[in-house]
Design a protein around this motif. Structure first.
Motif, PDB file in Angstrom:
ATOM      1  N   LEU A 100       2.506  10.683  16.417  1.00 43.93           N
ATOM      2  CA  LEU A 100       3.767  10.942  15.720  1.00 43.93           C
ATOM      3  C   LEU A 100       3.529  11.313  14.264  1.00 43.93           C
ATOM      4  CD1 LEU A 100       5.966   8.095  17.242  1.00 43.93           C
ATOM      5  CD2 LEU A 100       6.363  10.552  17.483  1.00 43.93           C
ATOM      6  N   TYR A 101       2.530  10.700  13.623  1.00 48.61           N
ATOM      7  CA  TYR A 101       2.178  11.100  12.258  1.00 48.61           C
ATOM      8  C   TYR A 101       1.757  12.564  12.223  1.00 48.61           C
ATOM      9  CZ  TYR A 101       2.077   6.202  10.737  1.00 48.61           C
ATOM     10  OH  TYR A 101       2.419   4.926  10.407  1.00 48.61           O
ATOM     11  N   ALA A 102       0.968  12.974  13.208  1.00 44.42           N
ATOM     12  CA  ALA A 102       0.515  14.362  13.253  1.00 44.42           C
ATOM     13  C   ALA A 102       1.665  15.334  13.485  1.00 44.42           C
ATOM     14  CB  ALA A 102      -0.537  14.532  14.356  1.00 44.42           C
ATOM     15  N   GLU A 103       2.742  14.862  14.109  1.00 45.09           N
ATOM     16  CA  GLU A 103       3.937  15.683  14.325  1.00 45.09           C
ATOM     17  C   GLU A 103       4.866  15.676  13.114  1.00 45.09           C
ATOM     18  OE1 GLU A 103       4.770  17.462  17.070  1.00 45.09           O
ATOM     19  OE2 GLU A 103       2.945  16.944  18.164  1.00 45.09           O
ATOM     20  N   ASN A 104       4.416  15.068  11.998  1.00 44.57           N
ATOM     21  CA  ASN A 104       5.249  14.906  10.799  1.00 44.57           C
ATOM     22  C   ASN A 104       6.496  14.079  11.119  1.00 44.57           C
ATOM     23  OD1 ASN A 104       5.966  15.079   8.120  1.00 44.57           O
ATOM     24  ND2 ASN A 104       6.782  17.165   8.250  1.00 44.57           N
ATOM     25  N   ARG A 105       6.304  13.033  11.930  1.00 43.06           N
ATOM     26  CA  ARG A 105       7.394  12.119  12.279  1.00 43.06           C
ATOM     27  C   ARG A 105       7.024  10.684  11.893  1.00 43.06           C
ATOM     28  NH1 ARG A 105      10.919  14.058  16.287  1.00 43.06           N
ATOM     29  NH2 ARG A 105      11.015  16.328  16.146  1.00 43.06           N
ATOM     30  N   PRO A 106       6.696  10.450  10.623  1.00 43.38           N
ATOM     31  CA  PRO A 106       6.283   9.087  10.251  1.00 43.38           C
ATOM     32  C   PRO A 106       7.398   8.059  10.390  1.00 43.38           C
ATOM     33  CG  PRO A 106       6.537  10.460   8.294  1.00 43.38           C
ATOM     34  CD  PRO A 106       6.630  11.376   9.480  1.00 43.38           C
ATOM     35  N   PHE A 107       8.647   8.470  10.112  1.00 52.42           N
ATOM     36  CA  PHE A 107       9.731   7.495  10.235  1.00 52.42           C
ATOM     37  C   PHE A 107       9.990   7.148  11.697  1.00 52.42           C
ATOM     38  CE2 PHE A 107      14.221   6.234  10.518  1.00 52.42           C
ATOM     39  CZ  PHE A 107      14.183   5.142   9.672  1.00 52.42           C
ATOM     40  N   THR A 108       9.802   8.122  12.591  1.00 55.89           N
ATOM     41  CA  THR A 108       9.950   7.840  14.014  1.00 55.89           C
ATOM     42  C   THR A 108       8.927   6.807  14.449  1.00 55.89           C
ATOM     43  OG1 THR A 108      10.732  10.099  14.396  1.00 55.89           O
ATOM     44  CG2 THR A 108       9.977   8.874  16.319  1.00 55.89           C
ATOM     45  N   ALA A 109       7.691   6.934  13.947  1.00 47.20           N
ATOM     46  CA  ALA A 109       6.669   5.934  14.254  1.00 47.20           C
ATOM     47  C   ALA A 109       7.075   4.561  13.740  1.00 47.20           C
ATOM     48  CB  ALA A 109       5.335   6.357  13.650  1.00 47.20           C
ATOM     49  N   THR A 110       7.803   4.536  12.641  1.00 48.99           N
ATOM     50  CA  THR A 110       8.244   3.265  12.065  1.00 48.99           C
ATOM     51  C   THR A 110       9.123   2.482  13.030  1.00 48.99           C
ATOM     52  OG1 THR A 110       8.133   4.132   9.814  1.00 48.99           O
ATOM     53  CG2 THR A 110       9.568   2.240  10.176  1.00 48.99           C
ATOM     54  N   LEU A 111       9.954   3.187  13.784  1.00 48.50           N
ATOM     55  CA  LEU A 111      10.923   2.508  14.646  1.00 48.50           C
ATOM     56  C   LEU A 111      10.243   1.614  15.674  1.00 48.50           C
ATOM     57  CD1 LEU A 111      13.441   5.447  15.253  1.00 48.50           C
ATOM     58  CD2 LEU A 111      13.615   3.566  13.605  1.00 48.50           C
ATOM     59  N   ALA A 112       9.105   2.082  16.227  1.00 49.77           N
ATOM     60  CA  ALA A 112       8.411   1.283  17.237  1.00 49.77           C
ATOM     61  C   ALA A 112       7.901  -0.025  16.649  1.00 49.77           C
ATOM     62  CB  ALA A 112       7.253   2.090  17.824  1.00 49.77           C
ATOM     63  N   ASN A 113       7.267   0.038  15.491  1.00 47.65           N
ATOM     64  CA  ASN A 113       6.738  -1.191  14.898  1.00 47.65           C
ATOM     65  C   ASN A 113       7.843  -2.079  14.328  1.00 47.65           C
ATOM     66  OD1 ASN A 113       3.946  -1.795  15.134  1.00 47.65           O
ATOM     67  ND2 ASN A 113       3.455   0.024  13.947  1.00 47.65           N
ATOM     68  N   TRP A 136       7.122  10.852  -0.456  1.00 54.06           N
ATOM     69  CA  TRP A 136       8.199  10.853   0.537  1.00 54.06           C
ATOM     70  C   TRP A 136       7.631  10.623   1.935  1.00 54.06           C
ATOM     71  CZ3 TRP A 136      12.584   9.685   2.085  1.00 54.06           C
ATOM     72  CH2 TRP A 136      13.229  10.313   3.154  1.00 54.06           C
ATOM     73  N   TYR A 137       6.512  11.270   2.240  1.00 55.64           N
ATOM     74  CA  TYR A 137       5.851  11.020   3.522  1.00 55.64           C
ATOM     75  C   TYR A 137       5.417   9.556   3.593  1.00 55.64           C
ATOM     76  CZ  TYR A 137       2.677  11.788   7.487  1.00 55.64           C
ATOM     77  OH  TYR A 137       2.042  11.728   8.713  1.00 55.64           O
ATOM     78  N   ALA A 138       4.844   9.049   2.488  1.00 56.80           N
ATOM     79  CA  ALA A 138       4.358   7.672   2.465  1.00 56.80           C
ATOM     80  C   ALA A 138       5.499   6.670   2.634  1.00 56.80           C
ATOM     81  CB  ALA A 138       3.620   7.406   1.152  1.00 56.80           C
ATOM     82  N   MET A 139       6.633   6.927   2.008  1.00 54.80           N
ATOM     83  CA  MET A 139       7.771   6.012   2.132  1.00 54.80           C
ATOM     84  C   MET A 139       8.246   5.926   3.574  1.00 54.80           C
ATOM     85  SD  MET A 139       9.901   6.987  -1.311  1.00 54.80           S
ATOM     86  CE  MET A 139      11.350   6.088  -0.770  1.00 54.80           C
ATOM     87  N   ARG A 140       8.265   7.076   4.258  1.00 57.91           N
ATOM     88  CA  ARG A 140       8.648   7.064   5.677  1.00 57.91           C
ATOM     89  C   ARG A 140       7.584   6.385   6.525  1.00 57.91           C
ATOM     90  NH1 ARG A 140       9.509  12.886   7.398  1.00 57.91           N
ATOM     91  NH2 ARG A 140       7.997  13.327   5.737  1.00 57.91           N
ATOM     92  N   THR A 141       6.337   6.472   6.092  1.00 57.99           N
ATOM     93  CA  THR A 141       5.241   5.817   6.798  1.00 57.99           C
ATOM     94  C   THR A 141       5.211   4.320   6.544  1.00 57.99           C
ATOM     95  OG1 THR A 141       3.896   7.813   6.628  1.00 57.99           O
ATOM     96  CG2 THR A 141       2.726   5.776   7.026  1.00 57.99           C
ATOM     97  N   HIS A 142       5.621   3.921   5.350  1.00 55.54           N
ATOM     98  CA  HIS A 142       5.420   2.541   4.929  1.00 55.54           C
ATOM     99  C   HIS A 142       6.168   1.558   5.820  1.00 55.54           C
ATOM    100  CE1 HIS A 142       3.904  -0.486   2.345  1.00 55.54           C
ATOM    101  NE2 HIS A 142       5.069  -0.844   1.856  1.00 55.54           N
ATOM    102  N   GLY A 143       7.300   1.965   6.336  1.00 54.47           N
ATOM    103  CA  GLY A 143       8.011   1.087   7.263  1.00 54.47           C
ATOM    104  C   GLY A 143       7.179   0.781   8.489  1.00 54.47           C
ATOM    105  N   ASP A 144       6.451   1.795   8.972  1.00 57.33           N
ATOM    106  CA  ASP A 144       5.572   1.569  10.113  1.00 57.33           C
ATOM    107  C   ASP A 144       4.411   0.665   9.723  1.00 57.33           C
ATOM    108  OD1 ASP A 144       4.436   2.053  12.743  1.00 57.33           O
ATOM    109  OD2 ASP A 144       2.997   3.346  11.722  1.00 57.33           O
ATOM    110  N   GLY A 187       0.781  -1.230   0.000  1.00 59.64           N
ATOM    111  CA  GLY A 187       0.000   0.000   0.000  1.00 59.64           C
ATOM    112  C   GLY A 187       0.810   1.276   0.000  1.00 59.64           C
ATOM    113  N   MET A 188       2.107   1.189   0.238  1.00 63.75           N
ATOM    114  CA  MET A 188       3.019   2.338   0.178  1.00 63.75           C
ATOM    115  C   MET A 188       2.668   3.423   1.207  1.00 63.75           C
ATOM    116  SD  MET A 188       3.312   2.804  -3.950  1.00 63.75           S
ATOM    117  CE  MET A 188       4.283   4.304  -3.778  1.00 63.75           C
ATOM    118  N   GLY A 189       1.867   3.101   2.215  1.00 64.02           N
ATOM    119  CA  GLY A 189       1.512   4.123   3.190  1.00 64.02           C
ATOM    120  C   GLY A 189       0.677   5.242   2.622  1.00 64.02           C
ATOM    121  N   CYS A 190      -0.046   4.962   1.520  1.00 60.19           N
ATOM    122  CA  CYS A 190      -0.756   6.050   0.841  1.00 60.19           C
ATOM    123  C   CYS A 190      -1.869   6.626   1.700  1.00 60.19           C
ATOM    124  CB  CYS A 190      -1.307   5.569  -0.501  1.00 60.19           C
ATOM    125  SG  CYS A 190      -2.632   4.351  -0.387  1.00 60.19           S
ATOM    126  N   GLY A 191      -2.542   5.799   2.511  1.00 61.36           N
ATOM    127  CA  GLY A 191      -3.639   6.298   3.322  1.00 61.36           C
ATOM    128  C   GLY A 191      -3.205   7.390   4.280  1.00 61.36           C
TER     129      GLY A 191
END
Length: 455
Positions: free
Chosen positions: A358-371, A226-234, A71-75
C-alpha cells in the motif's frame, strides 16, 4: 507492438531475478541476525535470570517505542521520495535532520514524564537506568531517517550490512562482558547504546559520501511530511499493536512475569522478523517498478506465508523442549504464551508485506486503517483482561489483533489495486520454478536485451 512487449518481458526478467536475490539475501541476513539475537537472549536469560531480563526489556523497549511513536513516519517517507527521485538524497538528509531535532527533544521530555507511570512496578534502579538511556531516542529517530534513505537508494546490500552490524556488535560486547565477569543490566544497556551510535555513524558516512550535504528544501520537506503524516498513523498503530503489551505489562506485573512474556514475544517475533524480512525491500522495489510491482508484492506475500508457516509450526511443536534446553527451567512458563502468539505472528508477518504494498501504491493512510484496527483491539483487550489474565491474556489479545490486521490489510490492498482475490493465491508453476529463478544467474542474452530500459 509485439516486439515492444517482448522487450519489456526481457527487461523485467533480470529485475525479477535481481529482486529475488536481494530478497533471499535479506532473509539470510535476517536469519543470521536472529541467530545472534538468540545467543544474546540465552546469555541474558542464563546470566541475569527473569528479573534481569525483565529489567533490560523495560529499559530498552521504552526508549525504542518512544522513538517509533515520535518518528513521524520519516523512514517510509524518505524511502518513497528517494525511490521516485534518486537525485533528492542530499536534500532529504539535510531537510529531515533539521525537522527531526525539535521532535527528538520533545520525545526525550515526554519520556521523562511517562517513565514513572510506564515502569511503576519496577524497582527504582530500573527507572533511573531508563532515564539515563532516554537520549538514545534522538539517535533512534536519526537512524530511521538514515536507513530509510539507504533503502530509497535501492542499496539493499548496505542496508543488510548495517542491520547485521548492530546485533553482531551487541553479541560480541555481551560475550566479552560475560567473560570478564562484568555482564549486568547496566553494562548491557551501555553496549546497546554504543552499537546503536556506531551503526548511525556508519550509515551517515555512507549517505554523505553518496549524496553530500544538500540544501534545505522546504517544498520537498512539506511534500514528504504530508506522506509521513499519513504514514505515521500506521507506524503508531503498528507499534501499539506490536509492543503495547510489553509497554503496559511492567506497570501491572512484576519483573519475573515481564521476563517470561518478553521471552515468549521475542521467540514469536523471530517468525515475524524472518518471514517479513522481504517487507523491508518490497516497498522501495515495488515503488520503482510502478504497476508491475504488484506482482512482486503478491509473490512476496506467498513466500512469507510459506516461510512463516514452516517456522511457526516447528516452534509450536517444540516450544517446551526448546525453551527448557536453551533458556533453562526457570523460563518453562513462557511456552504457553509463545504457542498463543505464534498464529498471530505468522499472519502479522504476511500483513507487513501488504502494508508495504500500500505504501508503494501511495496509499499510506489506507495502510494506517489496518493497524488502527489492531491498535484498538490491543488497547481495549489489555485494559480489560491484563490485570486478571496476566501474560496469557496478553498473548491472546495480541494474536487476535495481529490476525485482524492481516484481514484488514488484505481487503484494503485488494480494494486499492482492483485485483481479484484469486491473484492472492500462489501459482503452482511459479512455486515449482522458484528455486531455479533464485539460484540461476541471468543469461547474458537476457541482460543485453534489457538494455537501458531494464533499470
Amino acid at each position: 507492438m509485439q516486439n515492444g512487449s517482448t522487450g519489456q518481458s526481457a527487461a523485467a526478467a533480470p529485475a525479477r531475478r535481481s529482486f529475488a536475490r536481494d530478497g533471499v539475501a535479506t532473509i539470510l541476513v535476517t536469519a543470521a541476525t536472529m541467530g545472534l539475537g538468540l545467543l544474546t537472549g540465552v546469555l541474558v536469560a542464563r546470566t541475569l535470570g527473569p528479573d534481569g531480563r525483565g529489567a533490560l526489556t523495560a529499559v530498552l523497549t521504552t526508549a525504542q517505542l518512544l522513538g517509533w511513536l515520535f518518528g513521524m513516519g520519516c523512514g517510509k517517507a524518505v524511502t518513497y521520495a528517494l525511490s521516485r527521485d534518486p537525485s533528492a538524497g542530499g536534500r532529504l538528509l539535510t531537510t529531515w535532520t533539521l525537522m527531526l531535532l525539535p521532535v527528538a527533544t520533545a520525545a526525550v521530555l515526554a519520556g521523562h514524564l511517562l517513565l514513572p507511570t510506564l515502569l511503576a512496578a519496577q524497582p527504582p534502579e530500573t527507572l533511573e537506568l531508563a532515564r539515563l538511556y532516554l537520549p538514545m531516542i534522538a539517535l533512534a529517530l536519526l537512524s530511521e531517517l538514515a536507513m530509510g534513505l539507504v533503502l530509497g537508494d535501492q542499496d539493499f546490500r548496505s542496508f543488510n550490512a548495517l542491520n547485521f552490524l548492530q546485533p553482531a556488535g551487541v553479541a560480541v560486547s555481551y560475550a566479552v562482558l560475560w567473560a570478564v565477569g562484568l555482564f549486568t543490566v547496566e553494562t548491557a544497556v551501555i553496549a546497546q547504546a554504543a552499537m546503536s551510535t556506531l551503526v548511525l555513524v556508519a550509515a551517515l558516512l555512507l549517505l554523505l559520501r553518496r549524496h553530500g550535504i544538500g540544501r534545505l528544501d522546504l517544498s520537498l520537506g512539506r511534500s514528504t511530511a504530508w506522506y509521513a503524516m499519513r504514514t505515521h498513523g500506521d507506524v503508531v498503530g503498528g507499534v501499539i499493536t506490536q509492543r503495547l503489551d510489553l509497554l503496559i505489562i511492567p506497570a501491572f506485573l512484576p519483573a519475573a512475569q515481564v521476563g517470561l512474556y518478553a521471552l515468549a514475544t521475542s521467540l514469536s517475533w523471530l517468525i515475524v522478523n524472518l518471514s517479513s524480512a522481504l517487507a523491508t525491500v518490497v516497498m522501495p522495489a515495488a515503488t520503482r517498478r510502478g504497476r508491475s510491482g504488484r506482482d512482486l508484492v503478491l509473490n512476496s506475500l506467498q513466500a512469507t506465508f510459506a516461510v512463516g508457516g514452516v517456522l511457526g509450526g516447528g516452534l509450536f511443536l517444540l516450544a517446551d523442549i526448546a525453551i527448557g534446553l536453551v533458556y533453562g527451567p526457570s523460563f518453562a512458563d513462557s511456552a504457553l504464551p509463545l504457542r498463543l502468539l505464534l498464529p498471530g505472528a505468522v499472519l502479522y508477518a504476511a500483513a507487513s508485506i501488504l502494508l508495504n504494498g500500500l505504501y508503494a501504491e501511495n496509499r499510506p493512510f489506507t495502510a494506517t486503517l489496518a493497524n488502527l484496527l489492531g491498535m484498538v483491539v490491543t488497547v481495549g483487550g489489555l485494559l480489560l483482561f491484563l490485570r486478571s489474565g496476566g501474560i496469557l491474556a496478553a498473548a491472546v489479545v495480541s494474536t487476535i489483533a495481529y490476525a485482524l490486521v492481516f484481514v484488514a490489510a488484505a481487503a484494503l490492498y485488494r480494494r486499492a489495486t482492483g485485483l481479484p482475490w484469486r491473484a492472492f493465491l500462489p501459482d503452482p508453476a511459479l512455486l515449482a520454478s522458484l528455486p531455479r529463478h533464485l539460484l540461476n544467474k541471468p543469461p547474458p542474452a537476457a541482460a543485453t536485451a534489457a538494455g537501458p530500459t531494464g533499470k
